[in-house]
Design a protein around this motif. Structure first.
Motif, short mmCIF file in Angstrom:
data_model
loop_
_atom_site.label_atom_id
_atom_site.label_comp_id
_atom_site.label_asym_id
_atom_site.label_seq_id
_atom_site.Cartn_x
_atom_site.Cartn_y
_atom_site.Cartn_z
N ARG A 1 -9.51 10.70 -10.28
CA ARG A 1 -10.40 9.54 -10.13
C ARG A 1 -10.81 8.98 -11.49
O ARG A 1 -10.87 7.75 -11.67
CB ARG A 1 -11.64 9.94 -9.32
CG ARG A 1 -11.39 10.08 -7.82
CD ARG A 1 -12.65 10.46 -7.07
NE ARG A 1 -12.47 10.30 -5.62
CZ ARG A 1 -13.39 10.60 -4.72
NH1 ARG A 1 -14.56 11.11 -5.12
NH2 ARG A 1 -13.15 10.42 -3.43
N CYS B 1 -7.78 7.15 -13.07
CA CYS B 1 -7.36 5.94 -12.37
C CYS B 1 -8.48 4.91 -12.22
O CYS B 1 -8.34 3.92 -11.49
CB CYS B 1 -6.81 6.29 -10.98
SG CYS B 1 -5.29 7.26 -11.03
N PRO C 1 -6.50 -0.14 -8.51
CA PRO C 1 -6.64 -0.08 -7.05
C PRO C 1 -6.11 1.25 -6.50
O PRO C 1 -5.11 1.30 -5.77
CB PRO C 1 -5.81 -1.27 -6.56
CG PRO C 1 -4.76 -1.44 -7.61
CD PRO C 1 -5.42 -1.09 -8.91
N VAL C 2 -6.78 2.33 -6.88
CA VAL C 2 -6.36 3.68 -6.51
C VAL C 2 -7.54 4.44 -5.93
O VAL C 2 -8.62 4.47 -6.52
CB VAL C 2 -5.81 4.45 -7.73
CG1 VAL C 2 -5.51 5.89 -7.37
CG2 VAL C 2 -4.57 3.77 -8.29
N ALA C 3 -7.33 5.04 -4.75
CA ALA C 3 -8.34 5.90 -4.13
C ALA C 3 -7.78 7.32 -4.06
O ALA C 3 -6.64 7.51 -3.62
CB ALA C 3 -8.68 5.40 -2.73
N ILE C 4 -8.55 8.30 -4.50
CA ILE C 4 -8.12 9.70 -4.48
C ILE C 4 -9.04 10.46 -3.52
O ILE C 4 -10.25 10.53 -3.74
CB ILE C 4 -8.18 10.34 -5.88
CG1 ILE C 4 -7.39 9.51 -6.88
CG2 ILE C 4 -7.67 11.77 -5.82
CD1 ILE C 4 -5.91 9.44 -6.65
N GLU C 5 -8.44 11.01 -2.47
CA GLU C 5 -9.23 11.67 -1.43
C GLU C 5 -8.91 13.16 -1.36
O GLU C 5 -7.76 13.57 -1.55
CB GLU C 5 -8.97 11.03 -0.06
CG GLU C 5 -9.18 9.53 -0.02
CD GLU C 5 -10.62 9.11 -0.31
OE1 GLU C 5 -11.53 9.97 -0.17
OE2 GLU C 5 -10.85 7.95 -0.66
N GLU D 1 -1.34 -0.92 -4.29
CA GLU D 1 -2.58 -0.20 -4.00
C GLU D 1 -2.20 1.20 -3.55
O GLU D 1 -1.32 1.36 -2.71
CB GLU D 1 -3.36 -0.92 -2.89
CG GLU D 1 -4.63 -0.23 -2.46
CD GLU D 1 -5.27 -0.89 -1.26
OE1 GLU D 1 -6.06 -0.22 -0.57
OE2 GLU D 1 -4.97 -2.08 -1.01
N ARG E 1 0.86 -1.19 0.00
CA ARG E 1 0.00 0.00 0.00
C ARG E 1 0.90 1.24 0.00
O ARG E 1 1.77 1.40 0.84
CB ARG E 1 -0.91 0.04 1.22
CG ARG E 1 -1.92 -1.09 1.28
CD ARG E 1 -2.90 -0.85 2.42
NE ARG E 1 -3.88 0.19 2.09
CZ ARG E 1 -4.27 1.14 2.95
NH1 ARG E 1 -3.74 1.21 4.16
NH2 ARG E 1 -5.18 2.03 2.60
N VAL F 1 -3.28 5.15 -2.20
CA VAL F 1 -4.19 6.16 -1.66
C VAL F 1 -3.52 7.50 -1.90
O VAL F 1 -2.44 7.78 -1.38
CB VAL F 1 -4.46 5.96 -0.16
CG1 VAL F 1 -5.30 7.13 0.37
CG2 VAL F 1 -5.18 4.64 0.08
N GLN G 1 -8.84 16.06 -7.89
CA GLN G 1 -9.50 14.84 -7.42
C GLN G 1 -10.44 14.28 -8.48
O GLN G 1 -10.44 13.08 -8.78
CB GLN G 1 -10.29 15.12 -6.14
CG GLN G 1 -10.98 13.88 -5.58
CD GLN G 1 -12.03 14.21 -4.52
OE1 GLN G 1 -12.70 15.25 -4.62
NE2 GLN G 1 -12.16 13.35 -3.53
#
Length: 390
Positions: free
Chosen positions: A214, A217, A221-225, A199, A177, A201, A210
């Motif tokens: 998003r 990607c 397995p990518v999260a954009i916060e 993965e 991660r 973040v 953002q």
């Protein structure tokens, strides 16, 4: 010989007479090899004599605003700034407006300009101006940071080499991660997830970044916060931050590195990619602060090293500052080519602002005042031996 040509420049508080301004500017620019209304491509062509007063009373802010308003011109702004910065012309001009200079220093000394309450300002003012500008200017990965030009065939290749070098420096392994502090439009997150099986973040303070990150990607397995780094609470195998540390500010360096320390597993690695200043400065450029990166502050090597003590070990410190000059000039070429399609939306003053921004930054790096550093850091608990990557 005219009287103004032999004027002795002795700053004396605020006793500057308006008629002295042209002579003072001619003297200071001449020391940098720059002439007023000369024939060289780096010479300044003055169209409005009020330029002299603005520069001596408002410093770099007045110089930049006068350019945005079409009061002066220069064929090669990048070469102009290389000469001015190499001769410390800005510092000499600051001597003529000590009250303004003192105000800038006190502002940075007394106030936390990068507090959590102000963290999103740079996103709103700069990164949210319009994704169309950045899509036109940047390479296909939309990397808004210095490329690595060693053996690169062009901007896109230089950015791909930079992204891959970061992943190799971090020793990324499938299934790990990765936390990216300041993820931009998702270029590194996409690359690391796709090519290294990790993965990711990513966090950003820009709503536009953002949204596009998003989209770019999706399926990985990518999260954009959308969040400030101070709100991080999870643990990660590796941490990376590219081109974000310039927004942290000296008053928050300890908090920043403490946050990363908590987020990083004991055997992990942290890569910090940041612009650096060749000297420790108590202020930032007033024009850049107002029009481009509000609340920004470039670190010096001394500032970084002192705050890292007892927090992280320095495994590697890599400087490739001259590559930022080439990156900025490539961005300008892209922007210039795309301008006809952007002109109606953004207008002439934006064009001049953006040109001044990219060209002045290119001169900053070409003068060697600007540095580009990649640091690989680890906790004292890490037992594995680190081998530097280039």
């Amino acid at each position: 010989m005219q009287k103004e040509d032999v004027l002795v420049l002795e700053p004396a508080g605020n006793t500057l007479a308006p008629q002295d301004s042209p002579a003072i500017l001619r003297e200071l620019t001449a020391e940098a090899g720059v002439s007023i209304n000369g024939d060289a491509p780096w010479d300044i062509q003055v169209f409005d004599d009020d330029v002299y007063r603005l520069v001596l009373t408002k410093g770099s802010l007045g110089f930049g605003e006068a350019y945005m308003d079409g009061m002066w011109e220069c064929d090669r702004l990048d070469q102009l700034f290389q000469r001015l910065l190499s001769s410390q012309a800005e510092e000499k001009i600051d001597n003529w407006s000590r009250l303004r200079l003192l105000g800038e220093i006190l502002r940075h000394s007394l106030f936390n300009l990068q507090s959590s309450q102000r963290a999103f300002q740079v996103g709103e003012q700069h990164y949210d101006i319009g994704n169309d500008v950045f899509e036109a200017m940047l390479d296909p990965s939309m990397s808004y940071s210095c490329g690595y030009w060693h053996n690169a065939s062009g901007l896109a290749d230089a950015q791909q080499k930079k992204l891959d070098m970061i992943c190799r420096k971090l020793e990324l392994q499938p299934g790990e991660r990765l936390l990216e502090i300041g993820c931009g439009w998702g270029g590194l997150a996409h690359f690391a997830a796709q090519h290294y099986g990790v993965e990711v973040v990513g966090i950003t303070v820009s709503k536009e970044q953002q949204k596009l990150a998003r989209k770019r990607c999706a399926g990985l397995p990518v999260a954009i916060e959308l969040m400030d780094y101070r709100d991080l609470a999870e643990k990660f195998d590796k941490v990376v931050s590219v081109g974000m540390f310039e927004h942290v500010g000296p008053k928050n360096y300890a908090t920043y590195f403490d946050t990363v320390h908590r987020a990083l597993k004991d055997d992990g690695l942290f890569l910090l990619h940041t612009i650096g200043n060749s000297v420790t400065s108590p202020k930032t450029d007033a024009w850049i602060d107002k029009y481009i990166f509000p609340n920004g502050k470039l670190p010096s090597a001394k500032e970084i090293a002192s705050v890292l003590e007892r927090r992280f070990l320095i495994e590697d410190w890599h400087n490739f500052g001259p590559d930022y000059d080439r990156t900025l000039m490539a961005w300008w070429d892209n922007f210039e080519q795309a301008w006809p399609g952007l002109q109606e939306k953004y207008g002439e003053r934006f064009y001049r602002m953006w040109k001044y921004y990219l060209m002045s930054c290119a001169g900053f790096f070409r003068s060697r005042q600007g540095q580009l550093w990649q640091l690989v850091l680890s906790k004292t608990e890490r037992q594995l031996v680190y081998r530097s990557v280039r």
